[in-house]
Design an enzyme around this catalytic site. Structure first.
Site, short mmCIF file in Angstrom:
data_model
loop_
_atom_site.label_atom_id
_atom_site.label_comp_id
_atom_site.label_asym_id
_atom_site.label_seq_id
_atom_site.Cartn_x
_atom_site.Cartn_y
_atom_site.Cartn_z
CE LYS A 45 35.98 45.52 42.98
NZ LYS A 45 36.49 44.22 43.44
CD GLN A 89 34.97 41.06 44.79
OE1 GLN A 89 35.13 41.74 43.79
NE2 GLN A 89 35.32 41.47 45.99
CG ASP A 112 42.10 42.12 41.77
OD1 ASP A 112 42.07 43.36 41.79
OD2 ASP A 112 41.18 41.41 42.22
#
Ligand code: NAD
Length: 280
Positions: A45, A89, A112
């Site tokens: 990422k 994460q 997200d």
């Protein structure tokens, strides 16, 4: 075979051109502990962000971090003027309630789409942020002009990060959606009816060729690390039955990274006010 890698490369070029015309975009990732798979994803990422000119901040916290400490770090990032998007994460270490952490993220920075506000917006058919993986699934289907309206779509997996949002996106596009999971009685029979199959389980080779309707489109989200490399949820011989199929690796994976970059650009636009973020 659907070429996620080539499509992702095109999208990254588009994002790079867009980023060049905007003020610096800040994307923060937070990784707690030292899970090797998460470490790989975070590195990918950051590399992709840097390549398109997004300024990424890599926050690493020890596995012993408490829930309260993590909430505090998230709040600091919420308040940071240089940060447009925040990604925590998952999975988080045992003892940290993921729902509490995702709810602590400022909804306007929640790239997200896991904050209840953004998840709710998707449920209500007014999506704000939707997670990069389900958006990648839709982008692949669109790139190959797969007909969704009226189609029968089966999503295998009901996680908050992949299965549920993918199913809602397909529903929004007027597919007739079935969500299957570990308690589904006859998965083979469900898959057999599907024009579009999205497999997001993490069980190598789960979807068998003789389950799949001839000519169906099969999107393989699953990633399992084996000695032979990365493998998906779809058995290799499905290639002979499916009309379209995503490879693993080289399908949903690279597209997920590209869509995260798109979400970071969206974050910058929301914060700049050039894109309206609905009142939460
Ligand atoms: P998860 O473990 O949270 O969810 C798995 C889902 O599969 C659950 O809903 C469960 O009910 C269902 N399931 C388990 N066994 C089943 C069975 N035998 N039959 C039917 N359903 C079953 O996983 P997740 O986070 O949703 O990820 C799913 C897979 O996608 C994993 O392999 C993950 O590595 C991969 N993934 C890939 C990307 C990418 O960029 N390509 C991104 C995220 C996740």
């Amino acid at each position: 075979m659907m070429d996620g890698k080539a499509l992702a490369a095109r999208i990254r070029e588009e994002v790079a051109a867009e980023v060049a015309g905007l003020s610096p975009i800040g994307l923060a990732t937070v990784l707690v502990g030292d899970d090797p798979a998460s470490d790989v994803y975070i590195r990918l990422k950051h590399k992709a962000s840097t390549e398109v000119g997004i300024v990424s901040r890599d926050v690493r916290l020890p596995a012993a971090t408490t829930e309260a400490e993590l909430v505090e770090r998230v709040r600091e990032l919420n308040a940071a003027g240089s940060i447009d998007g925040i990604l925590v994460q998952l999975p988080l270490p045992d003892g940290i309630d993921e729902a509490r952490i995702t709810a602590a993220i400022d909804p306007m920075k929640d790239v997200d789409g896991l904050h209840p506000f953004n998840a709710g917006q998707l449920l209500l058919g007014r999506p704000t942020y939707v997670g990069a993986t389900p958006v990648a699934v839709l982008a692949l289907l669109d790139a190959y002009a797969v007909e969704l309206a009226g189609a029968s779509a089966v999503v295998i997996g009901r996680s908050d990060i992949v299965g549920k949002p993918a199913a809602l996106l397909l529903l929004q596009r007027h597919a007739t959606v079935t969500i299957c999971h570990s308690r589904t009685r006859d998965l083979a029979a469900e898959v057999a009816r599907a024009d579009v199959v999205v497999a997001a389980v993490g069980a190598p080779g789960l979807v068998q060729a003789d389950w799949v309707k001839a000519g169906a489109t099969v999107i393989d989200v699953g990633i399992t690390r084996t000695e032979a490399g990365l493998v998906g949820d779809v058995a290799p011989n499905v290639e002979q039955r499916a009309g379209l199929l995503t490879p693993v690796p080289g399908g949903v994976g690279p597209m997920t990274i590209a869509m995260l970059l798109r979400n970071a650009v969206k974050a910058a636009r929301y914060r700049a006010g050039t894109l309206a973020f609905p009142a939460s």
